[in-house]
Design a protein around this motif. Sequence first.
Motif, PDB file in Angstrom:
ATOM      1  N   ALA A   1       0.872  -1.182   0.000  1.00  0.00           N
ATOM      2  CA  ALA A   1       0.000   0.000   0.000  1.00  0.00           C
ATOM      3  C   ALA A   1       0.905   1.227   0.000  1.00  0.00           C
TER       4      ALA A   1
ATOM      5  N   ALA B   1      -4.177  -0.988  -2.864  1.00  0.00           N
ATOM      6  CA  ALA B   1      -2.874  -1.625  -2.648  1.00  0.00           C
ATOM      7  C   ALA B   1      -2.551  -2.488  -3.869  1.00  0.00           C
TER       8      ALA B   1
ATOM      9  N   PRO C   1      -2.485  -6.771   3.818  1.00  0.00           N
ATOM     10  CA  PRO C   1      -1.424  -5.844   3.399  1.00  0.00           C
ATOM     11  C   PRO C   1      -0.126  -6.086   4.154  1.00  0.00           C
TER      12      PRO C   1
END
Length: 791
Positions: free
Chosen positions: A396, A408, A503
């Motif tokens: 991200a 992202a 992420p």
Amino acid sequence: MAVRAVNGGSLIRSAASPPLLAFWCRFRQFSSLTFRRNYELGLRFPVLHCENQFCGHGGVRSCSAYSLFECVMQELAALQKGRRVRASVKTSGGELLEDKLVNQVLEKGLLLEFKKDSDRILLGVAQRPDGKKNWMVYDQNGVTSSIKPQQVTYIVPGVENFDQAEISNFLQKAQESLDPTLLEIAWVELLEKNKSVTAEELAEMIFGSAEPLESYCAHLLLSKDEIYFTVLETKGSRSIYGPRPTGQVEELSRKQLAKEAAEKELQDFVQLLVSAKKKPSHDKPPKSSWMVDENIQYKIESLVAYAIDDCRSDEQKNTAGMILKAMGLIKTASSALKLLINIGYLPVHVNLDVLKLNIRTNHSDEILAAAESLLSESSDLDEMNRKDLTDLKVYAIDVDEADELDDALSATKLQDGRIRVWIHVADPTRFVEPGSMIDREAMRRGTSVFLPTGTYPMFPEKLAMEGMSLQQGELCKAVSVSVILHSDGSIAEYSVQNSIIKPTYMLTYESATELLHLNLEEEPELKILSEAAALRLKWRRQQGAIDTSTLETRIKVVNPEDPEPTINLYVENQADPAMRLVSEMMILCGEVIATFGSSNNLALPYRGQPQSDIDISAFSHLPEGPVRSSAIVKIMRAAEIDFRKPTRHGILGLPGYVQFTSPIRRYLDLLAHYQVKAFLRGEPPPFSAGQLEGMASIVNMQVRVVRKLCGCSLRYWIIEFLRRQPKEKKFRALILRFIKNRVAALLLLEVGFQASASVSLGTNVGDEIEVKVEEAHPRDDFLELKEVIRN
């Protein structure tokens, strides 16, 4: 004069004489009373058949009622023949007024009152004629000026050769003698008798004397009175006053009391303002303290409305004007603004555009409660249809102070050498349904507002940050767009699906660029993303895309309510590797969604820009980068939206494009999510093309307002940043173009800001020069630069 008025047989003598009928009423010896008619005039008068001695004005007189009647007849006949001066205006009691309006001729030495201007009445002594009609007058302030006769409002009677040195003393004695209660007593008596008065008559009545001082006192009482008396007639400097009816006096008294209460309230408020102004910055009253009392709150809000030129009513405008006048300030928006800043109600650097444009800076309690409910109760309708992508390394990349993370990236290389990328987009539709309270509020806002001083999110902050945003190391619900690229950068395959991601890294553009330069073996995916971005840029340029990358300024103001807040300024080059990487992936996602929507006959906000006819070769003589980009941007046409099918986006070099990657920040992106998500569930889209068009027109109006606000706010803080720089500091400036003669549009390279300045002969477009800041006034949006001539 003997007779003053005739009305239905009533005879009243002059003010010096008692009413005649009053004496007649004292007669006890009337043997009989008959009436004689004057057939010519149609009047009836009493005729007394006796003669009596009675006391008249000045002693004992003998009067025959019949001879008096004959006198009256003769005078009335003379009136008919025009031998008498016309007296057409009468009081309600029948008095003729004109006889009281004999105006005094201006002479040297007279003490007179005159109107200096609309706000000032002065007392002065006539000095000498000035031309045919005007007179030179020496006033109470020791100033000699010329006045016109119509400026004279009163000539004090009984004064000759008044000593001008005594004006102030005379005026002071008059002011000391003013007692409004005397006026009320006189009003009661005159109303009962239905009589009118001049200033001199009132003086005789309430002071027992019509001397100059008493007469002027009576004039002041009458001329300043707004309750008991009204002007019946004015001739020059003479006026006659009549008592008002009781009902009218009662109503005016009520209004007067209300006015006095309002004036007292105003003075109390002014004292609050004066007190707040005197206090040091750290000790100013908090903003909330001005909101406790409704009357004080209204006055403050009136000042704010006046400061931003947005008064909603004449009353609000007049209230602010009265406050400024009472504070001794001129009635301007800037005066109101400075006052609000000086009392601590508004900060020195208050963003007036936020107030003027009525930007929503907070969410209501109702919206906040609804958001809390969604966070605690919301279920995921797509839970069974989400693809698990938690094994992917996910980057991200955004600015360092980003609050809402809604996209992202991931990438891998296939065995055949082709690149596969994923653009993961946050999935706010997991929480928000079309038409819900939260959705309608987001539509009204249209977009999140990003200002140097703070962010005003489209969704309530907690919902946006904790529920919707992608978070490092957390399982996050997303919509993932997967794309396999051909070796030339075109799309070979794509898919759009609900997903779960985790992420891996939250990177700033600066840190991502650094990682790319380091070319670390541990981060091959980041390098693959960079390769994919390069392929895409090359392919788009082959399709006619136009590079408009330039320098952009980003500012973060710390403690914006401080008089001298900290300004952190960043200059971002859109051609920077990390920024180029992210922008190319976002553009790729937009192309995929447009293709997906077209293939499935989905109504979406398809963006197009008919710029394919731009001849890039026409700009080949300009240096690549900001100079060329600036020239191209000036001739670009606005983007267009079609809600039924994709249209070519010439600037991006794409057959179709849909903004999809910022559904937490932009409402039109959210609309695209509603449509795509419904299709993925096998449901009909919630909106038709016509409905999307109607909603988009509302949203785009608000987006334009916000875009203007953000631009003005950024410009304000850049100028404030430049204002604070040392006077001798030099800035590198790139000449973008010439505006007129030697005035050039410049790009300040260390600031990323465009301005203008005169440049020396011999400089050309694309040249780099040095400039210094001569003047900078952010509140006035003023910046003056001067070229530094190199030796």
